[in-house]
Write a protein that holds these residues in place. Structure first.
Motif, PDB file in Angstrom:
ATOM      1  N   VAL A 186      11.378   4.049   5.411  1.00 44.65           N
ATOM      2  CA  VAL A 186      10.226   3.254   4.970  1.00 44.65           C
ATOM      3  C   VAL A 186       9.066   3.001   6.152  1.00 44.65           C
ATOM      4  N   SER A 187       9.269   3.648   7.357  1.00 49.14           N
ATOM      5  CA  SER A 187       8.068   3.395   8.121  1.00 49.14           C
ATOM      6  C   SER A 187       6.806   4.136   7.945  1.00 49.14           C
ATOM      7  N   ALA A 188       6.734   5.159   6.804  1.00 46.39           N
ATOM      8  CA  ALA A 188       5.449   5.717   6.648  1.00 46.39           C
ATOM      9  C   ALA A 188       4.978   4.996   5.404  1.00 46.39           C
ATOM     10  N   MET A 189       5.661   4.075   4.819  1.00 47.38           N
ATOM     11  CA  MET A 189       5.086   3.291   3.781  1.00 47.38           C
ATOM     12  C   MET A 189       4.290   1.995   4.658  1.00 47.38           C
ATOM     13  N   ASN A 190       4.410   1.855   5.886  1.00 46.94           N
ATOM     14  CA  ASN A 190       3.845   0.603   6.688  1.00 46.94           C
ATOM     15  C   ASN A 190       4.206  -0.741   5.956  1.00 46.94           C
ATOM     16  N   SER A 191       5.283  -0.541   5.245  1.00 38.53           N
ATOM     17  CA  SER A 191       5.705  -2.107   4.555  1.00 38.53           C
ATOM     18  C   SER A 191       6.644  -2.863   5.649  1.00 38.53           C
ATOM     19  N   VAL A 192       6.991  -2.388   6.662  1.00 43.03           N
ATOM     20  CA  VAL A 192       7.731  -3.524   7.866  1.00 43.03           C
ATOM     21  C   VAL A 192       7.146  -2.987   9.138  1.00 43.03           C
ATOM     22  N   HIS A 193       7.266  -3.900   9.768  1.00 41.32           N
ATOM     23  CA  HIS A 193       6.900  -3.753  11.305  1.00 41.32           C
ATOM     24  C   HIS A 193       7.982  -4.229  11.882  1.00 41.32           C
TER      25      HIS A 193
END
Length: 160
Positions: free
Chosen positions: A109-116
């Motif tokens: 999911v990191s490429a989606m920028n939906s979570v830090h």
């Protein structure tokens, strides 16, 4: 298809004994089958536009409501992945330290920028401690609450 918004508005002509020729009204209603009838930015905007039309044209406006309030969602792409770091996994009543993603799940999911998240070590393994869940879908957070104030304001404006 009406699955993108959970509110509808109609302009109706009612024929009654007092108005046999008919009298127009605006009816606004939320859809309880769409996200439990909750409100988000698009529902708030529809309510505002329909309410403004009723006021501009001097029409009665009726709001039929069956809802669960403002919609506070959780990113669908994250909610099935996050895990809980319990203080004591055998006694969850002691609470939790943080939510985290495994390195494998964080990579998904990191490429989606939906979570830090920040990489830490806990219980002898690497974990991505979740700092923020943003989500890729618009309207997941507290921004939905501002519409509640707008709807209250629209509902209280005098027609004069």
């Amino acid at each position: 298809m009406f699955t993108q918004i959970g509110m509808v508005a109609w302009q109706m002509t009612l024929k009654t004994p007092e108005y046999p020729e008919g009298h127009d009204i605006i009816v606004i209603s939320n859809d309880i089958t769409h996200k439990i009838g909750s409100f988000g930015p698009v529902e708030d905007l529809l309510f505002k536009k329909a309410s403004e039309k009723a006021r501009r044209e001097g029409l009665p406006c009726i709001f039929v409501s069956a809802n669960s309030g403002a919609w506070i969602g959780l990113a669908e792409e994250i909610k099935h992945l996050f895990k809980v770091a319990w203080y004591d996994p055998s006694d969850i009543e002691k609470g939790f330290k943080f939510l985290y993603l495994t390195p494998v799940d964080f990579k998904k999911v990191s490429a989606m920028n939906s979570v830090h998240a920040e990489l830490i070590e806990d219980e002898g393994e690497p974990r991505y401690k979740i700092i923020d869940i943003i989500g890729r879908e618009e309207g997941l957070g507290v921004e939905n609450l501002r519409g509640s104030g707008m709807i209250a304001g629209e509902s209280s404006i005098d027609y004069s």
